[in-house]
Every structure is written in structure tokens, then in C-alpha cells.
Write a protein that holds these residues in place. Structure first.
Motif, PDB file in Angstrom:
ATOM      1  N   THR A 168      -4.831  -5.550 -10.750  1.00  0.00           N
ATOM      2  CA  THR A 168      -5.033  -4.428  -9.816  1.00  0.00           C
ATOM      3  C   THR A 168      -4.127  -4.640  -8.598  1.00  0.00           C
ATOM      4  N   GLY A 169      -4.039  -3.610  -7.769  1.00  0.00           N
ATOM      5  CA  GLY A 169      -3.304  -3.769  -6.522  1.00  0.00           C
ATOM      6  C   GLY A 169      -3.938  -4.836  -5.644  1.00  0.00           C
ATOM      7  N   MET A 170      -5.276  -4.856  -5.570  1.00  0.00           N
ATOM      8  CA  MET A 170      -5.951  -5.858  -4.735  1.00  0.00           C
ATOM      9  C   MET A 170      -5.734  -7.271  -5.257  1.00  0.00           C
ATOM     10  N   ILE A 205      -2.382  -8.213  -3.932  1.00  0.00           N
ATOM     11  CA  ILE A 205      -2.428  -8.472  -2.483  1.00  0.00           C
ATOM     12  C   ILE A 205      -3.124  -9.812  -2.210  1.00  0.00           C
ATOM     13  N   TYR A 259      -5.012  -0.040   3.888  1.00  0.00           N
ATOM     14  CA  TYR A 259      -6.061   0.305   2.929  1.00  0.00           C
ATOM     15  C   TYR A 259      -7.315  -0.520   3.252  1.00  0.00           C
ATOM     16  N   GLU A 262       2.061  -1.146   5.653  1.00  0.00           N
ATOM     17  CA  GLU A 262       2.189  -0.156   4.579  1.00  0.00           C
ATOM     18  C   GLU A 262       3.269   0.838   5.006  1.00  0.00           C
ATOM     19  N   ASN A 291      -2.727   4.403   4.584  1.00  0.00           N
ATOM     20  CA  ASN A 291      -3.831   5.068   3.912  1.00  0.00           C
ATOM     21  C   ASN A 291      -5.077   4.971   4.793  1.00  0.00           C
ATOM     22  N   ASP A 340       3.508  -2.944   1.706  1.00  0.00           N
ATOM     23  CA  ASP A 340       2.766  -2.282   0.634  1.00  0.00           C
ATOM     24  C   ASP A 340       3.347  -0.869   0.534  1.00  0.00           C
ATOM     25  N   THR A 392       2.800   1.431  -1.814  1.00  0.00           N
ATOM     26  CA  THR A 392       2.042   2.234  -2.781  1.00  0.00           C
ATOM     27  C   THR A 392       2.174   3.735  -2.530  1.00  0.00           C
ATOM     28  N   PHE A 393       1.963   4.175  -1.282  1.00  0.00           N
ATOM     29  CA  PHE A 393       1.957   5.621  -0.998  1.00  0.00           C
ATOM     30  C   PHE A 393       3.348   6.237  -1.112  1.00  0.00           C
ATOM     31  N   SER A 403       0.236  -0.935  -5.519  1.00  0.00           N
ATOM     32  CA  SER A 403      -0.873  -0.698  -6.429  1.00  0.00           C
ATOM     33  C   SER A 403      -0.283   0.210  -7.501  1.00  0.00           C
ATOM     34  N   THR A 438      -1.718   1.319  -9.939  1.00  0.00           N
ATOM     35  CA  THR A 438      -2.779   2.261 -10.302  1.00  0.00           C
ATOM     36  C   THR A 438      -2.462   3.682  -9.836  1.00  0.00           C
ATOM     37  N   LYS A 439      -1.654   3.802  -8.766  1.00  0.00           N
ATOM     38  CA  LYS A 439      -1.432   5.107  -8.136  1.00  0.00           C
ATOM     39  C   LYS A 439      -0.197   5.785  -8.741  1.00  0.00           C
ATOM     40  N   MET A 469      -5.044   0.449 -14.395  1.00  0.00           N
ATOM     41  CA  MET A 469      -4.923  -0.172 -13.070  1.00  0.00           C
ATOM     42  C   MET A 469      -3.900  -1.294 -13.136  1.00  0.00           C
ATOM     43  N   GLY A 470      -3.282  -1.579 -11.997  1.00  0.00           N
ATOM     44  CA  GLY A 470      -2.340  -2.691 -11.938  1.00  0.00           C
ATOM     45  C   GLY A 470      -1.814  -2.863 -10.537  1.00  0.00           C
ATOM     46  N   LEU A 488      -5.649   8.150  -6.020  1.00  0.00           N
ATOM     47  CA  LEU A 488      -4.613   9.118  -5.629  1.00  0.00           C
ATOM     48  C   LEU A 488      -3.390   8.901  -6.517  1.00  0.00           C
TER      49      LEU A 488
HETATM   50  C1  LIG Z   1      -2.139   1.402  -0.056  1.00  0.00           C
HETATM   51  C2  LIG Z   1      -2.993   0.740  -1.091  1.00  0.00           C
HETATM   52  N1  LIG Z   1      -2.769  -0.552  -1.399  1.00  0.00           N
HETATM   53  C3  LIG Z   1      -3.530  -1.198  -2.307  1.00  0.00           C
HETATM   54  C4  LIG Z   1      -4.563  -0.565  -2.956  1.00  0.00           C
HETATM   55  C5  LIG Z   1      -5.404  -1.330  -3.957  1.00  0.00           C
HETATM   56  O1  LIG Z   1      -5.041  -0.976  -5.249  1.00  0.00           O
HETATM   57  P1  LIG Z   1      -6.032  -1.122  -6.496  1.00  0.00           P
HETATM   58  O2  LIG Z   1      -7.079  -0.058  -6.354  1.00  0.00           O
HETATM   59  O3  LIG Z   1      -5.119  -0.939  -7.675  1.00  0.00           O
HETATM   60  O4  LIG Z   1      -6.611  -2.487  -6.447  1.00  0.00           O
HETATM   61  C6  LIG Z   1      -4.825   0.779  -2.680  1.00  0.00           C
HETATM   62  C7  LIG Z   1      -5.926   1.486  -3.359  1.00  0.00           C
HETATM   63  O5  LIG Z   1      -6.222   2.629  -3.067  1.00  0.00           O
HETATM   64  C8  LIG Z   1      -4.024   1.448  -1.717  1.00  0.00           C
HETATM   65  O6  LIG Z   1      -4.244   2.735  -1.380  1.00  0.00           O
END
Ligand SMILES: Cc1ncc(COP(=O)(O)O)c(C=O)c1O
Length: 386
Positions: free
Chosen positions: A75-77, A80, A102, A146, A150, A175, A177-178, A197, A199-200, A209-210, A330
Motif C-alpha cells: 500500500t502507499g502507507m 511511506i 494525508y 506532498e 490532501n 509524495d 500521489t495527487f 500511493s 492505489t490512486k 492497492m500499492g 480518489l
Molecule cells: C497523498 C496520499 N499519500 C498516501 C496515501 C496512502 O495510500 P494507501 O491508501 O495506498 O495506503 C494516500 C491515501 O489516500 C494519499 O492520499
């Protein structure tokens, strides 16, 4: 937005369907296996050490993130967490982090500070002198931000923060992701580490997820070690789905950004809407930076507060939506809405939430690839009830 030519895959993509891919058997002679275990030759010995499909995703991400390599996590977490514990905070490292990342990222850093005496301070990343002061307080290993935050959609100046950090002996980790690799490649702007992440936007289909960490060789080696010994490595089936998603990243993100801009403009002129956060609007405090940094696109997420800024109005609005799905995630094909006060920011101190502007009528919409008119009509119908 970035050109499609740079998406790193083609007909020769070495993707192995996961069901025919063994994660249990080592390949080659005993001497060859010995060399693989010693990292002296490439190869696969066990699923947690690496697999052909996850490796294909990692090499695509390394190219997209302009990095020596990338390591994928479940997952993203997980990505991180591996980065903070394995690199940024390891052996007494200090982190200066964005004050509004996040929610789980902030919770993780607060917990590491509380339970393991990690040295973490939070700062407004759009205030360069506050960042400089925080970096100068004590030797700092990593500045963590980020690229689009978020859920407030604040935009950070990656090139300026990289110079600021490097001048004080710190690395910059972003990060992304967005923004996704379609809006920005932080390492090309001077950042050292890029986290997603997956996952998004990268997966984009809401079915896997990843997470990933990309950077220079030493970071990649440490992340590989963390995946092996902590066990958070991305399994091949998920990597296969995410590679499938990556193929349409450019098309999806282009459409989502166009729709989000139209939605943001519409909401900004709507009498039932109090304020709109979207980097593509001239009213956004970092609009000029976003235009420069993201090449003319501004992301697929729009946040806004209802004029009637109450929980009751937010509930009526959410219950009336038919096209936009209520979802905690998202970046997917379909449009999704999040009510932060009920979900991601539920545990946040009320005064801090109010200070940041995450009020009771504050909502975050992730635009999908539907017809933008259907989306706007759905939002309008629900707004009438607020
Ligand atoms: C900016 C950002 N980083 C990290 C994450 C964590 O990702 P994950 O849900 O895949 O663990 C999220 C999840 O919404 C996120 O919005």
C-alpha cells in the motif's frame, strides 16, 4: 501535462501473468541461486525478494520517476512507513514534514515521535522562511512534502524546496500521489525521493492497492531490504493490475484534469458554494506556481466548502448524489466524494481542523472519466438541497 511518449511500456513489456508465475521456487543451478541471493546476478528466488511482474512495474516507475530504481509495497502507507523507518528517521534521523499531509501520514509521524522518540516537526511548506528555520534548528535528514496536498490541494514548490533542503544538508522526499507522474516528476525538479500511493491514479481502476518509493541506489537498496525483512512487498497479482492501469494513465489523467477544471469553475460561480480549492483557479494561492510546475494541468481533485457550512447540509448533499460515489479513495475511473470531517480528518483536533479550513461543510471530489455534464448536473441537483 507530460507527453504520452514517456510512458515506459510497449509491446515488448515483460509482464508475466501472475497465475503462471511461481513465487516459491528458486530458478537456476545452486551456484546461480547463490549468486542471486548475494545480489551478484539478477533473478528470482522467492516472492518477497522480488517477482518478474512486480519488477516490471518497478522498472516502469523508476523510468517515470527519473530514478535509479523503485521498490513497490502493498500500500502507499507501507511505502511511506518503510521510507520513514528505513531511511528518513533511521538511526536518529530528523524529519521536517508538511503540516497537512494525508491524515495517516501525519498520524504515523506523530506516533513514531511519541513511541520511538523520533525527531519530527511539522511546518507550512508554502512558507519558505518557516521551512528554512525548521531545517536550521537541528541537523535534518529529510524534508517531506506532498506535491499537491490532501485534501486542501496546497501546491508545494518542489524546485525551491529542493534547493532549500540541499543547502542545509537535507534530502527532499515528495509524495506525488495527487499530481501523479503526469503532472510532475519531482526528481527532475531536484527532489531526491518520490513516493506514490499506486492505489490512486497509477492504478486508477479502484481494484488494487500499492505504493512505491523511487530514488537513488542507496535508497532503493534500503527499501528492498525493508520489503524483504518487514514483508510489505507488493504481490504479483496487484502489480499486474497496476501495470494494466499504468497503460492508460495519460489518457485518464488528461480527461480527469479537464473535467476537474470545468467542475471547479462551475462550483466557484455557484451560489450554494462558499469556497473552492483548486490549483487551476486564479484564486488559488499557488495558481502561478501550479501553472509553471504542472505544465498546464492541475489535477483531478476539487475541494470545496458548502455555503451552508454544516454537517447537516453536507449529509443532505452526500445522500442526494447519484453519479458521484461516496468513497474514501480518489483517482479512479468513476467520480468519488469524500467528507473529511467524517472520515480522514475525524480524529484531528477540532481547533487544528478549523485552522486548516477543513470545516463541517468541506468536501473533496475526485473527478472520474464520465461525461463532465453528467457530473455537474449531479452536483447541482445535490447542491439545491443544502
Ligand atoms: C497523498 C496520499 N499519500 C498516501 C496515501 C496512502 O495510500 P494507501 O491508501 O495506498 O495506503 C494516500 C491515501 O489516500 C494519499 O492520499
Amino acid at each position: 501535462m507530460r507527453a504520452a511518449r514517456s510512458l515506459p511500456f510497449g509491446a515488448g513489456d515483460p509482464v508475466v501473468p501472475p497465475l503462471v508465475q511461481s513465487v516459491a521456487f528458486a530458478h537456476g543451478s545452486a551456484a546461480e541461486q547463490d549468486a542471486i541471493f548475494a545480489n551478484e546476478r539478477p533473478g528470482y528466488v522467492y516472492g518477497r525478494y522480488g517477482s518478474p511482474t512486480t519488477a516490471a512495474l518497478e522498472s516502469a516507475l523508476a523510468e517515470l520517476d527519473a530514478a535509479d530504481g523503485a521498490v513497490c509495497f502493498a500500500t502507499g502507507m507501507a511505502a511511506i512507513h518503510a521510507y520513514f523507518t528505513g531511511c528518513a528517521l533511521a538511526a536518529g534521523g530528523r524529519v521536517v514534514a508538511q503540516e497537512d499531509p494525508y491524515g495517516a501520514t501525519r498520524a504515523l509521524l506523530e506516533r513514531l515521535a511519541r513511541e520511538q522518540a523520533a525527531d519530527v516537526v511539522f511546518v507550512d511548506p508554502t512558507d519558505a522562511s518557516a521551512v528554512a528555520r525548521a531545517l536550521e534548528e537541528r541537523p535534518t535528514r529529510v524534508l517531506y512534502v506532498e506535491s499537491i496536498s490532501n485534501p486542501l490541494l496546497r501546491v508545494t514548490d518542489v524546485a525551491a524546496l529542493a534547493s532549500l533542503a540541499h543547502a542545509r544538508g537535507a534530502k527532499l522526499a515528495v509524495d506525488a500521489t495527487f499530481a501523479s507522474p503526469m503532472l510532475t516528476r519531482p526528481r527532475e525538479l531536484g527532489a531526491d525521493v518520490v513516493i506514490h500511493s499506486l492505489t490512486k491514479y497509477v492504478n486508477g481502476h479502484g481494484d488494487a492497492m500499492g505504493g512505491s518509493v523511487a530514488g537513488a541506489g542507496d535508497v532503493v537498496a534500503e527499501m528492498r531490504e525493508r520489503a524483504i525483512i518487514d514483508g510489505g512487498y507488493l504481490p504479483p497479482h496487484e502489480a499486474w493490475l497496476i501495470l494494466r492501469g499504468l497503460r492508460t494513465l495519460e489518457l485518464r489523467v488528461r480527461r480527469q484534469c479537464e473535467t476537474a477544471l470545468a467542475v471547479a469553475r462551475h462550483l466557484a460561480a455557484h451560489p450554494k458554494v462558499g469556497r473552492v480549492h483548486y490549483p487551476g483557479l486564479p484564486s488559488h494561492p499557488q495558481h502561478e506556481l501550479a501553472s509553471r510546475q504542472f505544465g498546464g494541468a492541475y489535477g483531478g481533485v476539487v475541494s470545496f466548502a458548502l455555503k451552508s457550512d454544516t454537517r447537516e447540509a453536507a449529509f443532505r448533499f452526500l445522500d442526494a448524489l447519484e453519479v458521484v460515489a461516496s468513497a474514501t479513495t480518489l483517482g479512479d475511473l468513476y467520480s468519488e466524494i469524500l467528507y473529511p470531517a467524517m472520515s480522514s480528518h475525524r480524529r484531528m483536533d477540532l481547533a487544528e481542523r478549523a485552522r486548516l479550513g477543513i470545516s463541517d461543510g468541506f468536501l473533496r471530489v475526485s473527478c472520474g472519466i464520465e461525461d463532465p455534464e453528467d457530473l455537474v448536473a449531479d452536483l447541482d441537483r445535490a447542491l439545491e438541497l443544502t
